[in-house]
Structure formats: structure tokens, C-alpha cells
Design a protein around this motif. Structure first.
Motif, mmCIF file in Angstrom:
data_model
loop_
_atom_site.group_PDB
_atom_site.id
_atom_site.type_symbol
_atom_site.label_atom_id
_atom_site.label_comp_id
_atom_site.label_asym_id
_atom_site.label_seq_id
_atom_site.Cartn_x
_atom_site.Cartn_y
_atom_site.Cartn_z
ATOM 1 N N GLU A 1 31.979 47.280 37.978
ATOM 2 C CA GLU A 1 33.312 47.869 37.338
ATOM 3 C C GLU A 1 34.377 46.967 37.354
ATOM 4 N N LEU A 2 34.352 45.830 38.420
ATOM 5 C CA LEU A 2 35.393 44.788 38.280
ATOM 6 C C LEU A 2 34.782 43.448 37.600
ATOM 7 N N ALA A 3 33.828 43.516 36.872
ATOM 8 C CA ALA A 3 33.332 42.144 36.571
ATOM 9 C C ALA A 3 34.239 41.483 35.474
ATOM 10 N N ARG A 4 34.856 42.137 34.772
ATOM 11 C CA ARG A 4 35.618 41.465 33.767
ATOM 12 C C ARG A 4 37.134 41.148 34.304
ATOM 13 N N LEU A 5 37.548 41.587 35.526
ATOM 14 C CA LEU A 5 38.731 41.066 36.135
ATOM 15 C C LEU A 5 38.664 39.702 36.366
ATOM 16 N N PRO A 6 39.716 38.821 36.265
ATOM 17 C CA PRO A 6 39.802 37.270 36.515
ATOM 18 C C PRO A 6 39.891 37.276 37.855
ATOM 19 N N ALA A 7 39.222 35.963 38.211
ATOM 20 C CA ALA A 7 38.950 35.670 39.713
ATOM 21 C C ALA A 7 40.221 35.778 40.686
ATOM 22 N N LYS A 8 41.456 35.632 39.973
ATOM 23 C CA LYS A 8 42.575 35.532 40.662
ATOM 24 C C LYS A 8 42.861 37.127 41.471
ATOM 25 N N HIS A 9 42.337 38.093 40.336
ATOM 26 C CA HIS A 9 42.738 39.086 40.901
ATOM 27 C C HIS A 9 41.458 39.949 41.324
ATOM 28 N N ILE A 10 40.202 39.646 41.059
ATOM 29 C CA ILE A 10 39.207 40.532 41.553
ATOM 30 C C ILE A 10 39.239 41.015 43.116
ATOM 31 N N HIS A 11 39.860 40.252 43.891
ATOM 32 C CA HIS A 11 39.652 40.799 45.358
ATOM 33 C C HIS A 11 40.783 41.601 45.746
ATOM 34 N N ALA A 12 41.820 41.745 44.819
ATOM 35 C CA ALA A 12 42.724 42.694 45.102
ATOM 36 C C ALA A 12 43.456 43.268 43.943
ATOM 37 N N PRO A 13 42.496 44.144 43.109
ATOM 38 C CA PRO A 13 42.885 44.731 41.782
ATOM 39 C C PRO A 13 44.275 45.525 41.753
ATOM 40 N N TRP A 14 44.504 45.815 42.935
ATOM 41 C CA TRP A 14 45.831 46.994 43.005
ATOM 42 C C TRP A 14 47.020 45.950 43.002
ATOM 43 N N ALA A 15 46.697 44.592 42.993
ATOM 44 C CA ALA A 15 47.912 43.768 42.885
ATOM 45 C C ALA A 15 48.213 43.273 41.391
ATOM 46 N N ALA A 16 46.909 43.614 40.680
ATOM 47 C CA ALA A 16 46.921 42.844 39.341
ATOM 48 C C ALA A 16 47.984 43.290 38.324
ATOM 49 N N ALA B 1 49.400 45.297 35.271
ATOM 50 C CA ALA B 1 48.749 46.436 34.595
ATOM 51 C C ALA B 1 48.005 45.866 33.230
ATOM 52 N N ALA B 2 48.542 44.892 32.618
ATOM 53 C CA ALA B 2 47.764 44.502 31.581
ATOM 54 C C ALA B 2 46.509 43.572 31.762
ATOM 55 N N VAL B 3 46.498 43.027 32.953
ATOM 56 C CA VAL B 3 45.294 42.487 33.233
ATOM 57 C C VAL B 3 44.253 43.459 33.606
ATOM 58 N N CYS B 4 44.455 44.525 34.232
ATOM 59 C CA CYS B 4 43.631 45.750 34.394
ATOM 60 C C CYS B 4 43.367 46.402 33.241
ATOM 61 N N ARG B 5 44.128 46.553 32.229
ATOM 62 C CA ARG B 5 43.982 47.211 31.142
ATOM 63 C C ARG B 5 42.783 46.292 30.348
ATOM 64 N N ASP B 6 43.180 44.921 30.271
ATOM 65 C CA ASP B 6 42.062 44.322 29.401
ATOM 66 C C ASP B 6 40.684 44.043 30.093
ATOM 67 N N ALA B 7 40.654 44.208 31.311
ATOM 68 C CA ALA B 7 39.396 44.227 32.041
ATOM 69 C C ALA B 7 38.949 45.482 32.070
ATOM 70 N N GLY B 8 39.273 46.691 31.519
ATOM 71 C CA GLY B 8 38.599 47.876 31.535
ATOM 72 C C GLY B 8 38.798 48.639 32.834
ATOM 73 N N VAL B 9 39.765 48.399 33.526
ATOM 74 C CA VAL B 9 39.946 48.863 34.839
ATOM 75 C C VAL B 9 41.153 49.881 35.203
ATOM 76 N N THR B 10 40.801 50.920 35.482
ATOM 77 C CA THR B 10 41.891 51.923 35.759
ATOM 78 C C THR B 10 41.796 52.453 37.184
ATOM 79 N N LEU B 11 42.324 51.947 38.155
ATOM 80 C CA LEU B 11 42.223 52.427 39.478
ATOM 81 C C LEU B 11 42.496 53.891 39.636
ATOM 82 N N GLY B 12 41.565 54.374 40.292
ATOM 83 C CA GLY B 12 41.420 55.923 40.718
ATOM 84 C C GLY B 12 40.492 56.426 39.847
ATOM 85 N N THR B 13 40.398 55.727 38.843
ATOM 86 C CA THR B 13 39.257 56.337 37.555
ATOM 87 C C THR B 13 38.017 55.555 37.472
#
Length: 476
Positions: A420-435, A437-449
Motif C-alpha cells: 500500500e505504501l510502495a509509491r511513497l518516496p523513501a524519505k517518508h515511507i517509514h513515517a507516512p503520518w509525517a509526510a 498531504a500532497a506526497v501521500c496523495r501522489d502516492a495514493g495513500v490515505t491514512l485510515g483508508t
């Protein structure tokens, strides 16, 4: 009675370096026997993943014996009754086996040995599982060790016994008694959740030897560095083979030293020290037999663990919202194994950030690990929880995000097991909650969903864990 010897096989599922088999073969005809009696190991009977491995390993052993024209007779327990029945059927005059070291098994074997000797059988047991017996290494005062480094120093100074070869001659009975089929033991699950385990491993003696040689050829030189990186093939993966006795530690010791050929290399020495930790685990279990359920540091009997079944379930399912933790738990479920660095991370998160009792984690590992070994499982969980021998201090709390950034900097391990997190950049993949919003959106990640929000705040849960420890640390 005949000169036939029953070789009672348990977790020594190999022909080479099998002292019980070697002694029996030197004596005369041999009948290898496997008795399925899991209830006799309660409360630590083999479960889940171990049963899958055992099913495969027995099949390999049966085929290996067949190459020598030997049967593998399989019976159901109780073990003493099964052995006595076979003695009556075959006229065997001797029984031999290799020792195990779990408390319940030690007591069972003691009773069986005495009963068979009362029946005027020749009975012997041997060490096939350890470099040294747990009672052979002691402090100058004669006490068991509770700190690893002096234990390993003392053990390393002893003369190591060489592994014994496969007997030159194996002769079976003139007529083999009836045997159950392996299928009748019911080891395979009715629902095929085990496909990932079967795809990831090659159980059996030949598979163990291949794993050892592959490790020596590819990984041992860089083991000290690469063993901490879960996305790299930097470990031996010998632990399940060792647990089921498809290879013995003396064979591993000899293999490494033959590879060294007199030289000294840090990677090999570091690897052998990990074999030492396995020895230390058995040393502790033998001398402190209640530690699978009770902390060695008795202060922790009063530790204020949290009561949160939902948090425990989320951890088990790899749905904590902490990527490094979830990757490890999903690897465990899929393959029956987890990288050792990640084992420490997930155990620290459970016992400290979630404040769930270490026994709950040990139980889950017992269900899901193919290498679930009571001694090593107990040592590992008590070490991480801070309540065992030579344990990490309780205030050493792994930050799973920082562990990921350090040992999985590109996020390869997380991408493999948390797609689910594969498209997140390495800088944020270990703490997606701190990324952002635009980075999460581009990676197709909505926390809680798409991926859970973190179960706990890492800093706040660390503070709460330390406060809980403050409540007990002054106790003696």
C-alpha cells in the motif's frame, strides 16, 4: 530379544551427525522410529507453522532412509506405550535417542528411560542439538551463567566435538512393523494458508546443507554488516533447520571453520557468536525452566501491562500503522519467518509502545514461526522486554521509524511487505503520518483508508512505558 535397536527420532531429523543413529548402527540392525505425541510437550506443543515444516521434513527423512533400504516407522503416542509396543513387535533389545531440553520433555524422557531400563532394555541418550550440554558450562562458583559474553567465552574455550558421519552400514530389521502414513498425523492445514511457507523454504537435511553452503559462499564475509538489513540476503536462514535437527551446530561450526581454513574473519566470528546465543538460550532454559511464562527479573511480575486485545490483534495482523512493524508481521505470516533485526523492532513495539505482555508476543511467535524454538523464543522476548538474562535495559526502546530509516533506507523491505505504501518516496515511507498531504496523495495513500493511522504516538507511548517501568524498577 534380538540385537535390534530402536532409534527414537524427535527433532534430529537427519542421518549425518546423529549420535543415536551412529551408536545403534555400530551395535547392529536399526529401526528408525518417529512417535507423534505433541500433547507430551504441552503447553508448548508444535503449532501452526512448525507442523507445516515437520510434515515436509518427515517426508524428506523417509525418502533419505529409503535410499538405504530403511523404513521410518511412524506411530502415535503416548511415547512410552508406542515404544513398548514396538519392542514387543520386533524383539528389540535397545532404544537410543538424542536429547531435547524443554522442561516437559526432559521429565518425560527421564520417566521413559527409567521404565525401559526396568524392562531390561539397553537405553542411551546423546547430545546432537548443542555444542555443549547446558550443565557443562558453569561459572567458577559452579552456577549457571546469566550474562552472554562470559558464557560464550567459557564455551568457546572448550574442545568442540567433531560431527559424526552417516554410518557406513545401515541394516534394518528383517521385517518392518506396520507404520502410519505421514498424512495420518494431520500436520497439513485443511485451509491452505501454508502456501507461502512451502514456497519460501526447502525443509530437510539436504536443504539445510544447501542453505549452509550458500551462506558460506555468498554472505558470511559481510555478515557483520548485512545481517541488520532486512531487504538484503545477509543471514543464514538456518534457524528452522537447526530447530528440527536437519543440521546440527557441530556441523555448522565445522563448516565455518573449514571455510575459514585457519584465517580469522569478522563476519564468520560474528556468525558463530550467534550460534553461541542459541547455546545460551538453551543454557538458560535448562537452569531456569519457568522462564517461558515467568520473567527472570521478578520485578516484572508487577509490571502494569495494558489490556488491549484490539492493539494485540492489530499487531498480529500487521495493521499497526507503523510500516517497519507491519512489514515484519506480514513477512512472518506469509513465510513463517522474520528477519532478526525486525524481530527486535516488533517485539519492542509490542511490549513498550503498546505495553502488551511479552508472553502474548511469545505465544504469537510460537504459532507462526517455522523456527519457533522454546529456548530462543523465550530468550528473545525476555531480552527485548528487559526482564531476562543479559537483557536490553527497559529504557532501550527501539524507534521503529528510525530503525527503518537506518536499516531499510530505500524502503525496499517495507515496499515488499506493505505494498500500500510502495509509491511513497523513501524519505517518508517509514513515517507516512509525517509526510505532506500532497506526497501521500501522489502516492495514493490515505491514512485510515488505504493504510492505518498509527495505533500510538511513538514519543508519547515511549514516555508512558518509561513511567510504567519507574513504578517497578525500585523493587528487589
Amino acid at each position: 530379544m534380538s540385537d535390534l535397536t530402536l532409534v527414537w527420532l524427535r527433532r534430529d531429523l537427519r542421518l549425518a551427525d546423529n549420535p543415536a543413529l551412529a551408536e545403534a548402527a555400530a551395535r547392529g540392525p536399526v529401526l528408525p522410529v518417529y512417535i507423534h505425541a505433541p500433547d507430551e510437550e504441552a503447553p508448548w506443543a508444535p503449532r501452526g507453522a512448525q507442523r507445516v515444516w515437520l510434515d515436509e521434513s518427515l517426508r524428506v527423512l523417509q525418502a533419505s532412509l529409503a535410499e538405504f533400504g530403511m523404513p521410518l516407522v511412524i506411530r502415535q503416542g503416548p511415547s512410552l506405550e508406542a515404544l513398548q509396543t514396538l519392542i514387543g513387535e520386533t524383539g528389540a533389545s535397545a532404544v537410543t535417542w538424542n536429547r531435547l531440553y524443554e522442561p516437559a520433555v526432559i521429565e518425560r524422557d527421564r520417566q521413559i528411560k527409567q521404565a525401559l531400563r526396568d524392562d531390561r532394555l539397553v537405553v542411551s541418550s546423546h547430545n546432537a542439538a548443542l555444542l555443549a550440554e547446558p550443565w557443562e558450562v558453569a561459572t567458577k562458583a559452579g552456577d549457571p551463567y546469566r550474562v552472554y559474553t562470559p558464557f560464550w567465552r567459557a564455551l568457546s574455550a572448550q574442545r568442540m566435538h567433531l560431527p559424526v558421519a552417516v554410518p557406513d552400514k545401515l541394516v534394518g530389521p528383517t521385517e518392518a512393523p506396520d507404520s502410519l502414513a505421514i498424512e495420518q498425523l494431520g500436520l497439513r492445514p485443511t485451509i491452505g494458508w501454508d502456501a507461502g511457507i512451502r514456497a519460501a523454504w526447502t525443509p530437510g537435511e539436504a536443504g539445510a546443507q544447501i542453505a549452509l553452503q550458500d551462506f558460506l559462499d555468498r554472505c558470511v564475509d559481510s555478515y557483520k554488516q548485512d545481517r541488520d538489513w532486512p531487504a538484503r540476503p545477509g543471514t543464514s536462514r538456518l534457524s528452522p533447520h537447526l530447530h528440527f535437527g536437519e543440521i546440527g551446530p557441530r556441523q555448522v561450526w565445522q563448516g565455518v571453520h573449514e571455510w575459514l581454513d585457519g584465517s580469522a574473519r569478522v563476519g564468520a566470528e560474528t556468525f558463530l557468536s550467534e550460534i553461541g546465543w542459541r547455546e545460551f538460550a538453551h543454557h538458560l532454559l535448562f537452569h531456569f525452566p519457568d522462564t517461558p511464562s515467568k520473567p527472570l527479573d521478578r520485578r516484572f511480575e508487577a509490571f502494569p501491562w495494558a489490556d488491549d486485545d484490539q492493539a494485540l490483534k492489530a499487531w498480529q495482523q500487521g495493521q499497526t500503522g507503523i510500516p517497519m512493524v507491519d512489514a515484519g508481521m506480514r513477512e512472518l505470516w506469509e513465510t513463517g519467518w522474520m528477519h532478526n533485526r525486525v524481530r527486535m523492532v516488533v517485539a519492542s513495539f509490542l511490549t513498550k509502545n503498546l505495553r502488551q505482555p511479552w508472553q502474548a508476543g511469545a505465544e504469537w511467535f510460537w504459532d507462526t514461526l517455522v523456527d519457533a524454538d522454546l529456548a530462543s523464543n523465550t530468550l528473545g522476548w525476555q531480552w527485548t522486554a528487559g526482564c531476562g538474562a543479559d537483557a536490553a535495559p527497559f529504557f532501550r526502546i527501539f524507534n521503529p521509524s528510525r530503525q527503518g530509516e537506518r536499516f531499510d533506507p530505500e524502503g525496499d523491505y517495507v515496499r515488499q511487505w506493505v505494498p500500500e505504501l510502495a509509491r511513497l518516496p523513501a524519505k517518508h515511507i517509514h513515517a507516512p503520518w509525517a509526510a505532506p498531504a500532497a506526497v501521500c496523495r501522489d502516492a495514493g495513500v490515505t491514512l485510515g483508508t488505504d493504510y492505518p493511522a498509527p495505533l500510538v504516538d511513538l514519543k508519547e507511548s515511549r514516555r508512558e512505558a518509561l513511567a510504567a517501568f519507574d513504578a517497578i524498577k525500585a523493587q528487589r
